[in-house]
Design an enzyme around this catalytic site. Structure first.
Site, PDB file in Angstrom:
ATOM      1  N   LYS A  46       0.712  -1.273  -0.182  1.00 27.16           N
ATOM      2  CA  LYS A  46      -0.133  -0.072  -0.144  1.00 27.16           C
ATOM      3  C   LYS A  46       0.964   1.119  -0.244  1.00 27.16           C
ATOM      4  CE  LYS A  46      -3.870  -2.623   1.940  1.00 27.16           C
ATOM      5  NZ  LYS A  46      -4.190  -2.864   3.378  1.00 27.16           N
ATOM      6  N   GLN A  71      -4.682  -1.756   9.612  1.00 27.26           N
ATOM      7  CA  GLN A  71      -4.445  -3.327   8.917  1.00 27.26           C
ATOM      8  C   GLN A  71      -5.123  -4.348   9.878  1.00 27.26           C
ATOM      9  OE1 GLN A  71      -3.203  -3.556   5.778  1.00 27.26           O
ATOM     10  NE2 GLN A  71      -3.890  -5.813   6.049  1.00 27.26           N
ATOM     11  N   ASP A 123     -10.960   2.287   3.976  1.00 29.46           N
ATOM     12  CA  ASP A 123     -11.216   0.972   3.630  1.00 29.46           C
ATOM     13  C   ASP A 123     -12.722   0.506   3.560  1.00 29.46           C
ATOM     14  OD1 ASP A 123      -9.136  -1.044   3.432  1.00 29.46           O
ATOM     15  OD2 ASP A 123      -8.543  -1.122   5.554  1.00 29.46           O
TER      16      ASP A 123
END
Ligand code: NAP
Length: 293
Positions: A52, A96, A119
């Protein structure tokens, strides 16, 4: 059979975003900024976060990585989330997953400001997605929809079987494909570990999305000729052939299934790169304040 090249499409998408960044900067606006919180040292999470950050560099975003130890308290992690919520320079951020067991994942996700939840995991974004309102769609299903679109794969009226009902992949995927929108209008069957006679469903499917995390689960005898197969699975299995000592296995027994398909995604190089591209796309939307004004 046509291979769906997720890596190529992902790079094209990132190139488009890199051009948009140049335009933003030329018009005097600030550089988009994505932050990530990484708890502990899980090998898979390290790899995903590194990809990322690399993608941020590729498109010209600023990125910040906040590392917290495995044993961090829930309170400290919440404070890190609040700091990013309040940081004017950060457009969007991710925590994460998975998180260590002592931390309540839902509590952390609900603490993220929805306008920075790139997200798309916050209940507000999930709810808005269900209601067809502007939102951040979670990155993996968003990436899959984009792949289907790029390859002109017809969804309207088709029977789609999604295997796996997680909040981050299977469930949102089933909702997106059943929507009354251009890339939707499928008749969706959502399968999970309690589904009886799963093969009776997969054999009738025009499109199969495998998101269960069980290497080589989908076999040739389980699909009909000409099916479209999207493999989301990424399980790390030990391998003496690779330098890292492991390789990624999908949920589809590729060599056996591919010859029967009309389209299929490989692992790696299919859905994975699209997840990254979608996250970058959501961050761009956040920077431009297109979802939450
Ligand atoms: P998850 O939270 O573990 O959910 C797995 C789902 O599969 C559950 O709904 C489970 O059913 C179902 N399932 C398990 N065994 C099954 C079986 N034998 N038959 C039918 N259904 C079964 O997994 P996830 O987070 O969605 O991830 C799934 C896979 O996708 C993993 O390999 C993950 O690494 C990968 N992934 C890849 C990306 C990417 O970017 N490529 C992104 C996210 C995830 P129950 O609900 O009944 O338990």
């Amino acid at each position: 059979m046509q291979l769906i090249d997720g890596k190529k499409i992902s790079l094209q998408l990132q190139e488009d975003i890199a051009n948009e960044v140049k335009q933003l900067l030329a018009s005097g606006l600030k550089q988009p900024h994505l932050a990530a919180i990484l708890v502990g040292n899980d090998g898979g999470s390290e790899t995903y976060v590194a990809s990322k950050i690399k993608a941020c560099e590729r498109v010209g975003f600023k990125s910040t990585l906040i590392r917290l130890p495995e044993y961090v308290t829930e309170e400290k992690l919440l404070n890190a989330v609040y700091d990013l919520n309040n940081n004017q320079d950060v457009d969007g951020f991710i925590v994460q997953l998975p998180l260590p067991r002592h931390i309540n994942e839902h509590k952390i996700i609900e603490a993220i400001k929805p306008s920075k939840d790139v997200d798309g995991f916050h209940p507000l974004n999930v709810g808005r997605m269900v209601l067809n309102l502007p939102c951040y769609v979670s990155a993996t299903p968003y990436g899959i929809v984009h792949l289907l679109e790029k390859y002109n794969i017809e969804t309207s009226g088709k029977h789609c079987v999604v295997i796996g009902r997680s909040h981050i992949v299977g469930s949102p995927m089933s909702i997106l494909l059943a929507k009354n929108t251009a890339l939707g209008n499928c008749t969706v069957t959502l399968c999970h570990s309690k589904t009886e006679n799963l093969i009776s469903h997969t054999l009738k499917a025009d499109i199969i999305i495998c998101a269960l995390g069980s290497p080589e689960f989908l076999r040739a005898h389980m699909i009909k000729d000409g099916a479209v197969v999207i493999d989301v699975g990424t399980t790390r299995v030990e391998s003496i052939d690779s330098k890292s000592g492991y390789k990624l296995k999908g949920d589809v027994k590729f060599d056996e299934v591919a010859p029967k398909c009309s389209y299929i995604t490989p692992v790696p190089g299919g859905v994975g790169p699209m997840t990254i591209a979608s996250l970058i796309k959501n961050t761009m939307l956040a920077a431009k304040k297109e979802i939450y004004k």
